[in-house]
Design a protein around this motif. Structure first.
Motif, PDB file in Angstrom:
ATOM      1  N   UNK A   9     -11.822   9.111 -14.048  1.00  0.00           N
ATOM      2  CA  UNK A   9     -10.933   7.961 -13.928  1.00  0.00           C
ATOM      3  C   UNK A   9     -11.014   7.078 -15.166  1.00  0.00           C
ATOM      4  N   UNK A  10     -12.189   7.013 -15.760  1.00  0.00           N
ATOM      5  CA  UNK A  10     -12.398   6.197 -16.950  1.00  0.00           C
ATOM      6  C   UNK A  10     -13.245   6.985 -17.946  1.00  0.00           C
ATOM      7  N   UNK A  37       0.483   6.411 -21.093  1.00  0.00           N
ATOM      8  CA  UNK A  37       0.999   5.076 -20.829  1.00  0.00           C
ATOM      9  C   UNK A  37       0.194   4.069 -21.644  1.00  0.00           C
ATOM     10  N   UNK A  91      -1.684   9.978 -17.544  1.00  0.00           N
ATOM     11  CA  UNK A  91      -1.241  10.243 -16.177  1.00  0.00           C
ATOM     12  C   UNK A  91      -0.806  11.691 -16.036  1.00  0.00           C
ATOM     13  N   UNK A 109      -8.133   6.305 -17.673  1.00  0.00           N
ATOM     14  CA  UNK A 109      -8.070   5.248 -18.694  1.00  0.00           C
ATOM     15  C   UNK A 109      -9.033   5.594 -19.816  1.00  0.00           C
TER      16      UNK A 109
END
Lengths: 113, 111
Positions: A9-10, A37, A91, A109
């Motif tokens: 996720x990170x 993004x 994404x 991210x």
């Protein structure tokens, strides 16, 4: 029904280091997309797969980015070496066919320091 | 060139008030149109879509959108906003090969 799964996720890395992101699409979805993004902007397509074939990779910076979708299911997006400007949310999305609605994962991210 | 424009970068409304988020597209034909919502740290969730037929489409969470061909618009509406609606909203269209997104509108909700 499980949604699109992404990991990690990170991720925080130093510039010039490699990084990889993984995506598992919704079961039965043959089309898979990777988007980037940037902060305060909408997602922009990097690459689209139909089954295991990359059919649209015109926006993928091929000097440092690569992607694969072996067996037409999971996909991996890699950056090597990473640059400061690569900091963004990556994404993954999938759809049954390219013209239908896309379902997005939570994103990864990436911060490059 | 194909593009999606969301003229409002930020919008603030009071809880319980009505909401309209604007979206205009530029394309030679009628594309498939979508509205997505993104909460902080989350991916994009599909609110509603328009492919053809009735130009007023209903979505999840009480949202609706109206397609107006003459104005190349696909505005999103909600009659009464809840505090949990605070998020970023993206309009998008699919012209066959790819999903093109607008820049997004950040919605803030005042108590």
């Amino acid at each position: 029904e499980a949604g699109v799964v992404q990991s990690p996720r990170y991720k925080i890395i130093e510039k010039k280091q490699p990084v990889a992101f993984w995506c598992n699409p919704i079961s039965g979805h043959n089309t898979l997309y990777w988007y980037r993004q940037n902060l305060g902007q909408g997602p922009e397509l990097l690459i689209r797969y139909e089954n295991e074939e990359a059919v649209d990779d015109s926006q993928l910076p091929k000097d440092r980015f690569s992607a694969e979708r072996l067996k037409g299911v999971d996909s991996t997006l890699k950056i090597q070496p990473a640059e400061l400007g690569d900091s963004a949310v990556y994404l993954c999305a999938s759809s049954f066919e390219r013209k239908y609605e896309q379902y997005f994962g939570p994103g990864t991210r990436l911060t490059v320091t | 060139a194909q593009s999606v424009t969301q003229p409002d970068i930020h919008i603030t409304v009071s809880e319980g008030a009505s909401l309209e988020l604007r979206c205009n597209y530029s394309y030679g034909a009628t594309p498939y149109l979508f509205w997505y919502v993104q909460s902080p740290g989350q991916g994009l969730q599909l609110l509603l879509k328009y492919f053809s037929g009735d130009t007023l489409v209903q979505g999840i969470k009480g949202f609706e959108a109206e397609f107006k061909r003459s104005q190349s618009s696909f505005n999103l509406r909600k009659p009464s906003v809840h505090w949990s609606d605070a998020a970023e909203y993206f309009c998008a269209f699919n012209a066959g090969n790819m999903l093109t997104f607008g820049g997004g509108t950040r919605l803030m909700v005042k108590p």
